[in-house]
Design a protein around this motif. Structure first.
Motif, PDB file in Angstrom:
ATOM      1  N   SER A  27       0.652  -1.175  -0.122  1.00 39.68           N
ATOM      2  CA  SER A  27      -0.167   0.035  -0.103  1.00 39.68           C
ATOM      3  C   SER A  27       0.873   1.301   0.111  1.00 39.68           C
ATOM      4  CB  SER A  27      -0.972   0.034   1.146  1.00 39.68           C
ATOM      5  OG  SER A  27      -0.148  -0.030   2.503  1.00 39.68           O
ATOM      6  N   GLU A  28       2.006   1.085   0.148  1.00 36.81           N
ATOM      7  CA  GLU A  28       2.985   2.316   0.245  1.00 36.81           C
ATOM      8  C   GLU A  28       2.949   2.830  -1.190  1.00 36.81           C
ATOM      9  OE1 GLU A  28       3.653  -0.413   1.763  1.00 36.81           O
ATOM     10  OE2 GLU A  28       4.816  -0.223   3.743  1.00 36.81           O
ATOM     11  N   PHE A  29       2.749   2.086  -2.000  1.00 32.71           N
ATOM     12  CA  PHE A  29       2.736   2.839  -3.284  1.00 32.71           C
ATOM     13  C   PHE A  29       1.803   3.981  -3.793  1.00 32.71           C
ATOM     14  CE2 PHE A  29       5.438  -0.984  -4.728  1.00 32.71           C
ATOM     15  CZ  PHE A  29       6.772  -0.292  -5.234  1.00 32.71           C
ATOM     16  N   ASP A  30       0.648   3.531  -2.813  1.00 30.26           N
ATOM     17  CA  ASP A  30      -0.667   4.437  -3.073  1.00 30.26           C
ATOM     18  C   ASP A  30      -0.265   5.863  -2.593  1.00 30.26           C
ATOM     19  OD1 ASP A  30      -2.268   2.664  -3.956  1.00 30.26           O
ATOM     20  OD2 ASP A  30      -3.385   2.127  -1.973  1.00 30.26           O
ATOM     21  N   LYS A  31       0.841   6.106  -2.200  1.00 29.76           N
ATOM     22  CA  LYS A  31       1.387   7.770  -1.998  1.00 29.76           C
ATOM     23  C   LYS A  31       1.831   8.306  -3.160  1.00 29.76           C
ATOM     24  CE  LYS A  31       3.033   6.427   2.621  1.00 29.76           C
ATOM     25  NZ  LYS A  31       4.229   6.302   3.614  1.00 29.76           N
ATOM     26  N   ILE A  32       2.198   7.313  -4.054  1.00 25.90           N
ATOM     27  CA  ILE A  32       2.293   7.936  -5.631  1.00 25.90           C
ATOM     28  C   ILE A  32       1.279   7.686  -6.429  1.00 25.90           C
ATOM     29  CG2 ILE A  32       4.126   7.706  -7.463  1.00 25.90           C
ATOM     30  CD1 ILE A  32       5.809   6.117  -5.581  1.00 25.90           C
TER      31      ILE A  32
END
Length: 246
Positions: A103-108
């Motif tokens: 889910s860290e990719f959702d910051k991009i």
């Protein structure tokens, strides 16, 4: 049509008005046609570019492509080439595949936009993310494959590997088989390095029917990654020197 967690009955719109949840919870074949055409173009481009730069090959591909059931596909993780190679291979063969991403990719924002349209969906790592588990169950039950990397992150040395077993719960809830795939040669990518992958036979829950339900999950977690590493080690024997070249 099987509907699941957060899934809506309305049709998705072609150009606007769809949430990320719409893309996660609708069948891939229900995604708007313009988006599917765009992803098909991206898939073809990635297939050509990656095979030119790192001429990868998938062995025993029929095991992965001829089975039209929903399956949990598990794989060792060496680089960002791993998911690209598997997804483009399956997409070009018309096999619907989803990939779980952190889910860290959702910051991009652009990454979330692209992943959602390509079939990806997020997981909260380090938590009991039951929403993702239920979402994956629905995907599997309607015939989509779910690609997961139990190692969680790219592994540079075998001793660093630490696996997580959430994939087994997803598979058990959906009564879906678990299929191992392995890759070698991608840990240190350089131009024209050799990369090999190999698909294994799906592991059926019937093989574990003699165990109690919780014991089945533990056994699948162990057997699944054991099969992945067996495939990896067989690739190393059959293609000596590949990882030294990488």
């Amino acid at each position: 049509m099987i509907r699941g967690c957060g899934e809506k009955d309305r049709r998705m719109r072609a150009f606007a008005g769809n949430s990320y949840d719409d893309y996660y919870d609708h069948d891939l074949r229900e995604h708007p046609l313009p988006g599917r055409l765009f992803i098909t173009f991206v898939v073809q481009l990635l297939w050509m570019v990656t095979r030119l730069m790192w001429p990868w090959r998938l062995e025993e591909a029929k095991l992965l492509l001829d089975d039209r059931r929903g399956r949990v596909i598990i794989m060792n993780h060496e680089s960002m080439l791993d998911p690209v190679a598997v997804v483009v291979t399956m997409w070009r063969a018309g096999v619907p595949v989803r990939i779980v991403y952190k889910s860290e990719f959702d910051k991009i924002g652009p990454a979330t936009w692209l992943f959602s349209r390509a079939g990806g969906f997020p997981v909260e790592r380090g938590t009991a993310d039951m929403k993702t588990v239920r979402r994956a169950r629905t995907m599997l039950q309607r015939g989509e494959c779910v690609l997961i990397y139990p190692e969680g992150t790219r592994v540079r040395r075998d001793a660093e590997a630490e696996t997580h077993g959430g994939y087994a719960i997803m598979a058990q809830l959906a009564k879906a088989p678990v299929q191992p795939v392995a890759i070698i040669g991608a840990r240190h990518l350089h131009f024209r390095c050799r990369v090999f992958m190999r698909a294994g036979a799906p592991i059926e829950w019937g093989e574990l029917s003699h165990l109690k339900r919780k014991e089945q999950v533990s056994a699948m977690e162990r057997i699944g990654m054991d099969r992945v590493y067996e495939l990896r080690d067989a690739l190393r024997r059959d293609h000596p020197g590949v990882e030294e070249d990488a």
